[in-house]
Design an enzyme around this catalytic site. Structure first.
Site, PDB file in Angstrom:
ATOM      1  N   LYS A  53      -2.990   5.318   2.569  1.00 26.62           N
ATOM      2  CA  LYS A  53      -2.162   4.442   1.741  1.00 26.62           C
ATOM      3  C   LYS A  53      -1.961   5.068   0.371  1.00 26.62           C
ATOM      4  O   LYS A  53      -0.861   5.069  -0.189  1.00 26.62           O
ATOM      5  CB  LYS A  53      -2.800   3.054   1.628  1.00 26.62           C
ATOM      6  CG  LYS A  53      -2.588   2.240   2.891  1.00 26.62           C
ATOM      7  CD  LYS A  53      -3.489   1.032   3.024  1.00 26.62           C
ATOM      8  CE  LYS A  53      -3.283   0.420   4.416  1.00 26.62           C
ATOM      9  NZ  LYS A  53      -4.245  -0.593   4.786  1.00 26.62           N
ATOM     10  N   GLN A  97      -8.496  -4.254   1.915  1.00 23.16           N
ATOM     11  CA  GLN A  97      -8.665  -3.645   3.239  1.00 23.16           C
ATOM     12  C   GLN A  97      -9.632  -4.476   4.089  1.00 23.16           C
ATOM     13  O   GLN A  97     -10.744  -4.768   3.663  1.00 23.16           O
ATOM     14  CB  GLN A  97      -9.199  -2.215   3.063  1.00 23.16           C
ATOM     15  CG  GLN A  97      -9.260  -1.413   4.334  1.00 23.16           C
ATOM     16  CD  GLN A  97      -7.882  -1.137   4.943  1.00 23.16           C
ATOM     17  OE1 GLN A  97      -6.951  -0.758   4.241  1.00 23.16           O
ATOM     18  NE2 GLN A  97      -7.754  -1.348   6.241  1.00 23.16           N
ATOM     19  N   ASP A 120       0.764  -7.359   2.107  1.00 20.38           N
ATOM     20  CA  ASP A 120       0.420  -7.380   3.526  1.00 20.38           C
ATOM     21  C   ASP A 120       1.059  -8.588   4.223  1.00 20.38           C
ATOM     22  O   ASP A 120       1.044  -8.684   5.440  1.00 20.38           O
ATOM     23  CB  ASP A 120      -1.110  -7.476   3.699  1.00 20.38           C
ATOM     24  CG  ASP A 120      -1.718  -6.179   4.187  1.00 20.38           C
ATOM     25  OD1 ASP A 120      -0.975  -5.339   4.718  1.00 20.38           O
ATOM     26  OD2 ASP A 120      -2.947  -6.010   4.030  1.00 20.38           O
TER      27      ASP A 120
END
Ligand code: NAP
Length: 280
Positions: A53, A97, A120
């Site tokens: 990322k 995460q 997300d």
């Protein structure tokens, strides 16, 4: 023989577009879109995802921060970090995460991320927006699948679309995006009866189960488009999908390989969401 949908090439094309838009954004605004990634503990798979990322951010010209937190971090400390990032003007997207260590409450953390920075698209506010088709952020993996279909010139409208898997991250939002694109959508799961009868009706079959080589030739209609979201590690460490590629490839019209299909698209869609967040 099926045409291969090349996720690496399509992803590179979209990243080039994001990079160009980002350069324009920086010229106009005088600052870069910023993404903060929070990782708690030392899960090796998570560390690889986070590194990718960060690399993705550098590639398109974003500002990025990685917050590597100790595995015994408390809920209060994690909440305070999210609060700081919510208030930080350099940060337009926040990603925590997953999975988190067991003592931390994932739902509490995801609810704490400001919906405007929830790149997300896991916050119930954004999930609700996906449901009504008024998208701000598209959930990354299903959005990646949609981009693969669109850029391969595959028509969705009026097609029988079957999704195997109903997770909040992949299956459910996938079904919703296909529905909004006017597909006739069926969602299957572990309690579905006569699964192969249902999947053989599919013009477009999206598989997101997490079981290596689960979908064989007997589950696929001749000429179907087969999208394999699965990412499973074989004993020899090699990555493999949920679809038995060698069996299904000869009968499908299009198919995604694993690796090199859906996988490369997910981070690209995260970058797209971060740019969207900065632009709004
Ligand atoms: P998940 O939360 O474990 O969900 C799996 C789904 O598959 C569940 O809905 C489950 O049904 C269903 N299922 C399990 N066994 C089944 C069976 N025998 N027949 C029919 N359905 C069955 O997994 P996920 O997070 O959605 O991920 C799915 C796969 O996609 C994994 O391999 C994951 O690594 C991969 N993935 C890839 C990306 C990417 O970037 N390419 C991103 C996310 C996930 P129930 O609901 O009834 O249990």
């Amino acid at each position: 023989m099926a045409k291969l949908i090349d996720g690496k090439a399509i992803s590179a094309q979209i990243r080039a577009e994001i990079k160009e838009e980002t350069a324009q954004f920086i010229k106009e605004r005088g600052y870069a879109p910023g993404l903060a990634v929070v990782i708690v503990g030392d899960n090796p798979a998570s560390q690889v995802y986070v590194r990718n990322k960060k690399r993705g951010c550098e590639e398109v010209g974003f500002y990025s921060e990685v917050h590597e937190c100790p595995k015994d971090m408390t809920q209060a400390e994690l909440n305070a970090l999210v609060d700081r990032l919510n208030a930080d003007e350099r940060i337009h997207g926040i990603l925590v995460q997953l999975p988190l260590p067991k003592h931390l409450n994932e739902t509490e953390v995801l609810l704490r991320i400001s919906p405007e920075k929830d790149v997300d698209a896991f916050h119930p506010y954004n999930v609700g927006k996906i449901m009504i088709g008024d998208y701000h952020f598209l959930p990354c993996t299903p959005a990646g699948v949609m981009a693969l279909l669109e850029r391969s010139g595959i028509e969705i409208s009026g097609k029988n679309c079957v999704v195997i898997g109903r997770s909040n991250i992949v299956g459910k939002p996938m079904a919703m995006l296909l529905l909004h694109a006017n597909g006739t959508v069926t969602v299957c799961h572990s309690r579905t009866k006569n699964l192969s009868e249902v999947t053989r009706q599919a013009d477009i079959l999206v598989v997101a189960i997490g079981r290596a080589d689960f979908v064989g030739a007997d589950m696929v209609k001749e000429g179907a488009v087969v999208i394999d979201v699965g990412m499973n590690r074989r004993e020899d460490g090699k990555l493999t999908g949920d679809v038995n590629f060698s069996e299904v490839e000869p009968i499908a019209s299009y198919i995604t390989p694993v690796p090199g299909g859906v996988g490369p698209m997910t981070i690209t869609m995260l970058l797209r969401n971060t740019l969207t967040a900065a632009q709004s």
